[in-house]
Design a protein around this motif. Sequence first.
Motif, short mmCIF file in Angstrom:
data_model
loop_
_atom_site.label_atom_id
_atom_site.label_comp_id
_atom_site.label_asym_id
_atom_site.label_seq_id
_atom_site.Cartn_x
_atom_site.Cartn_y
_atom_site.Cartn_z
N ARG A 131 13.33 -3.88 -4.33
CA ARG A 131 12.32 -3.31 -3.43
C ARG A 131 11.06 -4.18 -3.40
NH1 ARG A 131 9.93 2.01 -5.60
NH2 ARG A 131 12.11 2.61 -5.48
N THR A 132 10.55 -4.52 -4.59
CA THR A 132 9.33 -5.32 -4.66
C THR A 132 9.53 -6.70 -4.06
OG1 THR A 132 8.56 -4.12 -6.60
CG2 THR A 132 7.61 -6.29 -6.21
N LEU A 133 10.69 -7.31 -4.32
CA LEU A 133 10.98 -8.63 -3.77
C LEU A 133 11.00 -8.60 -2.25
CD1 LEU A 133 13.81 -9.75 -6.24
CD2 LEU A 133 11.46 -10.63 -6.14
N LEU A 134 11.60 -7.57 -1.68
CA LEU A 134 11.67 -7.45 -0.23
C LEU A 134 10.31 -7.15 0.38
CD1 LEU A 134 15.02 -5.46 0.07
CD2 LEU A 134 14.61 -7.78 0.93
N LEU A 135 9.54 -6.30 -0.29
CA LEU A 135 8.22 -5.96 0.23
C LEU A 135 7.30 -7.17 0.29
CD1 LEU A 135 7.58 -2.50 -1.49
CD2 LEU A 135 7.87 -2.92 0.95
N ASN A 136 7.53 -8.11 -0.61
CA ASN A 136 6.67 -9.30 -0.66
C ASN A 136 7.26 -10.49 0.09
OD1 ASN A 136 4.24 -8.82 -2.59
ND2 ASN A 136 5.96 -7.85 -3.62
N ALA A 137 8.42 -10.30 0.70
CA ALA A 137 9.05 -11.39 1.45
C ALA A 137 8.52 -11.41 2.87
CB ALA A 137 10.57 -11.21 1.45
N ARG A 197 15.79 0.51 6.50
CA ARG A 197 15.75 1.31 5.27
C ARG A 197 14.30 1.53 4.85
NH1 ARG A 197 20.65 0.92 2.23
NH2 ARG A 197 22.35 0.86 3.77
N LYS A 198 14.01 2.71 4.33
CA LYS A 198 12.72 2.99 3.73
C LYS A 198 12.65 2.27 2.38
CE LYS A 198 10.86 6.19 6.52
NZ LYS A 198 9.52 6.04 7.16
N PRO A 199 11.52 1.67 2.04
CA PRO A 199 11.41 0.99 0.75
C PRO A 199 11.79 1.88 -0.44
CG PRO A 199 9.53 0.43 2.12
CD PRO A 199 10.29 1.49 2.85
N ALA A 200 11.46 3.18 -0.34
CA ALA A 200 11.73 4.08 -1.46
C ALA A 200 13.22 4.23 -1.75
CB ALA A 200 11.13 5.45 -1.19
N THR A 208 0.85 -1.18 0.00
CA THR A 208 0.00 0.00 0.00
C THR A 208 0.89 1.23 0.00
OG1 THR A 208 -1.66 -1.20 1.28
CG2 THR A 208 -1.87 1.20 1.20
N PRO A 209 0.89 2.02 -1.07
CA PRO A 209 1.81 3.16 -1.17
C PRO A 209 1.74 4.11 0.01
CG PRO A 209 0.77 2.76 -3.29
CD PRO A 209 0.11 1.85 -2.29
N MET A 210 0.52 4.42 0.50
CA MET A 210 0.39 5.35 1.63
C MET A 210 1.02 4.76 2.88
SD MET A 210 -0.96 8.17 0.72
CE MET A 210 -1.53 8.85 2.28
N ALA A 211 0.85 3.44 3.07
CA ALA A 211 1.40 2.80 4.27
C ALA A 211 2.92 2.67 4.18
CB ALA A 211 0.77 1.43 4.46
N GLN A 212 3.47 2.58 2.97
CA GLN A 212 4.91 2.43 2.80
C GLN A 212 5.67 3.63 3.34
OE1 GLN A 212 6.26 1.34 -1.12
NE2 GLN A 212 4.71 -0.26 -1.32
N GLU A 267 9.50 0.69 7.53
CA GLU A 267 10.95 0.53 7.47
C GLU A 267 11.26 -0.96 7.45
OE1 GLU A 267 12.36 2.63 10.88
OE2 GLU A 267 12.62 4.51 9.77
N LEU A 268 12.24 -1.33 6.62
CA LEU A 268 12.66 -2.73 6.50
C LEU A 268 14.01 -2.91 7.17
CD1 LEU A 268 11.75 -3.33 2.73
CD2 LEU A 268 10.32 -3.74 4.74
#
Length: 408
Positions: free
Chosen positions: A339-345, A329-332, A264-268, A272-273
């Motif tokens: 980025r996408t791979l980590l967000l979905n891991a 780290r911030k996803p951005a 969710t872009p707003m939630a991103q 922090e990862l």
Amino acid sequence: MTNLFRAASLLSTALRSGAGVALALWVVAPASAHAQGTGTLTANVEQAEPQQGPGRAPRSKGAQGIAVLVNDEPITAYEIEQRAAFLALQGGGRSADDMKAKAEARWKRIVQDPNTNKRFQDFLKKNNVQSQEQARALQEKFIKQLQSNMMAEIQREARSGAVSRSRGPAQDELIEEKLKLQEARRHNAVAEDEDVNRIIAGIAERNNMNIEQFGKHMKGMGVDIETMRARFRAEISWREVVRRRFGSMVAITERDVDRFVANTPMAQADLELQLRRITLPLPAQVDQAVIARRISEADLLAARYTGCESMPALAASASGAQYEDLGTRKPATIPEPMRTLLLNAGEGDLLPSSVGSAGIELWALCGRRTGGESTRETAQNELRQKEFDVLAQRHLKDLQQDAAIEIR
């Protein structure tokens, strides 16, 4: 009579020039009285014949007749007409550009109509004009009334068209509501009057009115406030039915929330990862064989991975490997596609080896952290609502399949 003919000539000039400027103002921002005007397109500015409000169905025998039976419960033609009028108010009209173009075309026809001057002359005779100043004042009044009546007529037509287009959706909506209320009665879950009134009072308050004033306002727009009450009662009752039937079936896991927040872009913005990385460097001059060998070495390390804490030891066991604790780290800040791979891991996952800027990389997601509990709570509530919506639609479809619906 000299003043009369001079004034009539004056009208022709005004209609073809200055009145165009006035029209632009009326088209863009007509006054509320004009928006709800009921006068017909006529030069008689003192006696405009009133017409029935747009989209308002009379309570005739035909209007009260049964149009649909849902499990032997009736829906009247009047209810359908009222719901169609309500839906039309919510956005069934034409765009501002369409209205403006239609107004300009109609005004052009009025300007070119030879009877316009004739009506103006009759208007002046009736008012016994005595001077050119009086004629000018009456001319301005005449033109404004023409424009006012024209805009009221155009808006009536637009509203009528919107109501006509809304009758089918209105009938479908009322059939669904009958089924929902029938199910609510079976579960003793029909909303109380005070629950419905609370919602309407909130809407009225946001429009700086009380319920009585809001009811009169809606009536002036052709909609009985009872059609709003019926709609809200069905919605509240149905939500309670779904909650009672399926509340225990909806379970949202932490992994579900993590995945939702991550996508969710707003939630991103609040996410922090926590990341760690092993890099197997590549020489300046490489070929396919060198890359393939380093990827194989990385895959051997990945096979021995047992969690984020094992990464320093894994890096130490490989020739030239570099270990980094990247912290949060911030996803951005992470380039794609990583980025996408980590967000979905999932937390603790080690991603497959990839070719990075410095060599062959192994990334591990060691944790997620949001800006606050409110973000996760919002995500959880939204996920629960989505699950409820799916179950509600499925249940409604079952009710429709089992229902006896007779459209007359």
